[in-house]
Design a protein around this motif. Structure first.
Motif, PDB file in Angstrom:
ATOM      1  N   LYS A   1      37.899   7.525  13.946  1.00 10.68           N
ATOM      2  CA  LYS A   1      36.780   8.425  14.285  1.00 10.68           C
ATOM      3  C   LYS A   1      36.234   8.081  15.670  1.00 10.68           C
ATOM      4  O   LYS A   1      36.023   8.949  16.515  1.00 10.68           O
ATOM      5  CB  LYS A   1      35.685   8.266  13.216  1.00 10.68           C
ATOM      6  N   TRP A   2      36.049   6.781  15.902  1.00 12.13           N
ATOM      7  CA  TRP A   2      35.525   6.320  17.202  1.00 12.13           C
ATOM      8  C   TRP A   2      36.490   6.721  18.324  1.00 12.13           C
ATOM      9  O   TRP A   2      36.068   7.233  19.358  1.00 12.13           O
ATOM     10  CB  TRP A   2      35.349   4.797  17.163  1.00 12.13           C
ATOM     11  N   ARG A   3      37.792   6.519  18.092  1.00  7.85           N
ATOM     12  CA  ARG A   3      38.795   6.837  19.130  1.00  7.85           C
ATOM     13  C   ARG A   3      38.813   8.329  19.425  1.00  7.85           C
ATOM     14  O   ARG A   3      38.901   8.739  20.583  1.00  7.85           O
ATOM     15  CB  ARG A   3      40.192   6.361  18.684  1.00  7.85           C
ATOM     16  N   ARG A   4      38.764   9.128  18.380  1.00 14.50           N
ATOM     17  CA  ARG A   4      38.770  10.584  18.569  1.00 14.50           C
ATOM     18  C   ARG A   4      37.545  11.005  19.400  1.00 14.50           C
ATOM     19  O   ARG A   4      37.645  11.802  20.323  1.00 14.50           O
ATOM     20  CB  ARG A   4      38.746  11.263  17.194  1.00 14.50           C
ATOM     21  N   ARG A   5      36.406  10.425  19.048  1.00 16.09           N
ATOM     22  CA  ARG A   5      35.182  10.802  19.772  1.00 16.09           C
ATOM     23  C   ARG A   5      35.245  10.381  21.236  1.00 16.09           C
ATOM     24  O   ARG A   5      34.820  11.124  22.117  1.00 16.09           O
ATOM     25  CB  ARG A   5      33.950  10.169  19.092  1.00 16.09           C
ATOM     26  N   LYS A   6      35.780   9.185  21.475  1.00 11.88           N
ATOM     27  CA  LYS A   6      35.893   8.715  22.871  1.00 11.88           C
ATOM     28  C   LYS A   6      36.849   9.620  23.659  1.00 11.88           C
ATOM     29  O   LYS A   6      36.625   9.910  24.826  1.00 11.88           O
ATOM     30  CB  LYS A   6      36.392   7.266  22.913  1.00 11.88           C
ATOM     31  N   SER A   7      37.948  10.048  22.988  1.00 13.60           N
ATOM     32  CA  SER A   7      38.887  10.977  23.636  1.00 13.60           C
ATOM     33  C   SER A   7      38.185  12.275  23.998  1.00 13.60           C
ATOM     34  O   SER A   7      38.354  12.805  25.101  1.00 13.60           O
ATOM     35  CB  SER A   7      40.017  11.340  22.679  1.00 13.60           C
ATOM     36  N   LEU A   8      37.404  12.774  23.056  1.00 15.19           N
ATOM     37  CA  LEU A   8      36.684  14.035  23.293  1.00 15.19           C
ATOM     38  C   LEU A   8      35.684  13.873  24.438  1.00 15.19           C
ATOM     39  O   LEU A   8      35.606  14.722  25.331  1.00 15.19           O
ATOM     40  CB  LEU A   8      35.954  14.477  22.017  1.00 15.19           C
TER      41      LEU A   8
ATOM     42  N   TYR B   1      31.070  17.840  17.400  1.00 14.61           N
ATOM     43  CA  TYR B   1      30.776  16.644  18.198  1.00 14.61           C
ATOM     44  C   TYR B   1      30.612  17.004  19.683  1.00 14.61           C
ATOM     45  O   TYR B   1      29.695  16.528  20.348  1.00 14.61           O
ATOM     46  CB  TYR B   1      31.882  15.592  18.014  1.00 14.61           C
ATOM     47  N   LEU B   2      31.498  17.858  20.159  1.00 14.92           N
ATOM     48  CA  LEU B   2      31.415  18.262  21.575  1.00 14.92           C
ATOM     49  C   LEU B   2      30.103  18.994  21.862  1.00 14.92           C
ATOM     50  O   LEU B   2      29.506  18.802  22.927  1.00 14.92           O
ATOM     51  CB  LEU B   2      32.604  19.163  21.938  1.00 14.92           C
ATOM     52  N   LYS B   3      29.674  19.804  20.920  1.00 18.54           N
ATOM     53  CA  LYS B   3      28.391  20.520  21.102  1.00 18.54           C
ATOM     54  C   LYS B   3      27.263  19.502  21.214  1.00 18.54           C
ATOM     55  O   LYS B   3      26.361  19.645  22.035  1.00 18.54           O
ATOM     56  CB  LYS B   3      28.127  21.453  19.908  1.00 18.54           C
ATOM     57  N   GLY B   4      27.359  18.457  20.374  1.00 18.13           N
ATOM     58  CA  GLY B   4      26.347  17.374  20.393  1.00 18.13           C
ATOM     59  C   GLY B   4      26.302  16.701  21.760  1.00 18.13           C
ATOM     60  O   GLY B   4      25.233  16.473  22.323  1.00 18.13           O
ATOM     61  N   ILE B   5      27.496  16.416  22.331  1.00 17.81           N
ATOM     62  CA  ILE B   5      27.555  15.778  23.661  1.00 17.81           C
ATOM     63  C   ILE B   5      26.905  16.710  24.676  1.00 17.81           C
ATOM     64  O   ILE B   5      26.114  16.307  25.509  1.00 17.81           O
ATOM     65  CB  ILE B   5      29.010  15.527  24.127  1.00 17.81           C
ATOM     66  N   GLY B   6      27.254  17.995  24.579  1.00 21.46           N
ATOM     67  CA  GLY B   6      26.739  18.996  25.516  1.00 21.46           C
ATOM     68  C   GLY B   6      25.232  19.069  25.473  1.00 21.46           C
ATOM     69  O   GLY B   6      24.573  19.062  26.521  1.00 21.46           O
ATOM     70  N   SER B   7      24.661  19.051  24.256  1.00 21.66           N
ATOM     71  CA  SER B   7      23.201  19.201  24.201  1.00 21.66           C
ATOM     72  C   SER B   7      22.502  17.934  24.688  1.00 21.66           C
ATOM     73  O   SER B   7      21.439  18.008  25.295  1.00 21.66           O
ATOM     74  CB  SER B   7      22.734  19.615  22.801  1.00 21.66           C
ATOM     75  N   LYS B   8      23.142  16.748  24.461  1.00 20.29           N
ATOM     76  CA  LYS B   8      22.550  15.497  24.992  1.00 20.29           C
ATOM     77  C   LYS B   8      22.515  15.546  26.510  1.00 20.29           C
ATOM     78  O   LYS B   8      21.568  15.119  27.156  1.00 20.29           O
ATOM     79  CB  LYS B   8      23.359  14.282  24.532  1.00 20.29           C
ATOM     80  N   LYS B   9      23.619  16.079  27.087  1.00 23.66           N
ATOM     81  CA  LYS B   9      23.700  16.193  28.551  1.00 23.66           C
ATOM     82  C   LYS B   9      22.608  17.130  29.065  1.00 23.66           C
ATOM     83  O   LYS B   9      21.931  16.850  30.044  1.00 23.66           O
ATOM     84  CB  LYS B   9      25.088  16.736  28.938  1.00 23.66           C
ATOM     85  N   ASP B  10      22.423  18.263  28.325  1.00 27.20           N
ATOM     86  CA  ASP B  10      21.402  19.239  28.721  1.00 27.20           C
ATOM     87  C   ASP B  10      20.012  18.599  28.712  1.00 27.20           C
ATOM     88  O   ASP B  10      19.203  18.830  29.587  1.00 27.20           O
ATOM     89  CB  ASP B  10      21.399  20.437  27.767  1.00 27.20           C
ATOM     90  N   GLU B  11      19.776  17.747  27.687  1.00 30.16           N
ATOM     91  CA  GLU B  11      18.459  17.081  27.590  1.00 30.16           C
ATOM     92  C   GLU B  11      18.197  16.228  28.810  1.00 30.16           C
ATOM     93  O   GLU B  11      17.105  16.171  29.337  1.00 30.16           O
ATOM     94  CB  GLU B  11      18.397  16.175  26.345  1.00 30.16           C
TER      95      GLU B  11
END
Ligand code: ADE
Length: 247
Positions: free
Chosen positions: A205-212, A235-245
């Motif tokens: 799970k960690w590896r997949r997330r790091k790849s994403l 997960y990608l949407k989550g990264i995107g919204s953190k970046k937006d914040e």
């Protein structure tokens, strides 16, 4: 698989083919590189391979005679042989194309020099023009090394299972996750705890997330083509919204 490399610099290849996985593939017979010296097919005492372009202009063009003879010398009666010419104007080489070409039995790689080769060689013999990137090299030789290396490692049983090509960056459509090895702490930086705990599901799970994360940051263009699960997308949407914040 056999690569027939047509070049005016056959010695250029001796060192890169002498090391590591590619050298092993050659010595075990899984890969053969047949270096064809273009000058052996010249007919004049200067062993000429180039001439000035018709219509004028800078630089020299590779003449068709020796190239034609060199190609014919490897082609003979073979029908399942693909002829590739390196050129900055060619199709862009990538992992997908490497996988496609790895299925062929024999490839002829023509290393152009100077301002290019006479168009009649391209029209008469070449199946594919290939570029290794959007920059101009002094000739096709470094491109041939790149292509032999990238294809060679994909050939059956060239890589051991511990080096498997399945998880390569690009093979999954994503960039590969970061890797760590001993020692556990280096320059005050620790190996991520999850990698030390032996929980393989959590590690995956960690590896997949790091790849994403890495792909989203460095090569968002790859995400459009990658096979993504609903969880990946979430997960990608989550990264995107953190970046937006942050912005
Ligand atoms: N010859 C010159 N530039 C090249 C490139 N980018 N790729 C392949 N062959 C080339």
């Amino acid at each position: 698989m056999i690569f027939h490399v047509i070049t005016i610099f056959p010695d250029y290849f001796s060192s890169p083919l002498k090391y590591g996985v590619i050298a092993k593939a050659i010595s075990s017979g899984k890969l053969e590189v047949n270096l064809v010296d273009l000058r052996q097919f010249t007919t004049d005492k200067h062993r000429t391979t180039d001439d000035r372009p018709y219509g004028g202009g800078a630089g020299m063009v590779m003449i068709p005679g020796p190239l034609s003879k060199a190609i014919e010398s490897v082609k003979k009666e073979k029908t399942d042989l693909e002829v590739i010419l390196f050129s900055p104007a060619g199709r862009l080489f990538n992992h997908e194309l490497a996988q496609e070409l790895a299925k062929k039995k024999e490839l002829v790689l023509i290393c152009g020099r100077y301002e290019g080769v006479d168009q009649r060689i391209i029209d008469g013999y070449v199946d594919m023009e290939l570029s290794i990137g959007d920059y101009v090299l002094t000739g096709g030789e470094p491109a041939a090394i790149v292509v032999i290396d990238a294809i060679g490692r994909l050939l059956p049983s060239v890589l051991g299972c511990d080096q498997s090509a399945k998880n390569d960056s690009f093979a999954t459509g994503l960039l590969e996750h970061p890797q760590y090895t001993r020692p556990r702490t280096f320059m005050d930086m620790d190996v991520p705890q999850v990698l030390l705990e032996g929980n393989h599901k959590e590690i995956e799970k960690w590896r997949r997330r790091k790849s994403l994360e890495l792909t989203a940051k460095r090569r968002p263009d790859l995400l459009k083509k990658a096979k993504l699960s609903a969880k990946d997308i979430e997960y990608l949407k989550g990264i995107g919204s953190k970046k937006d914040e942050k912005e």
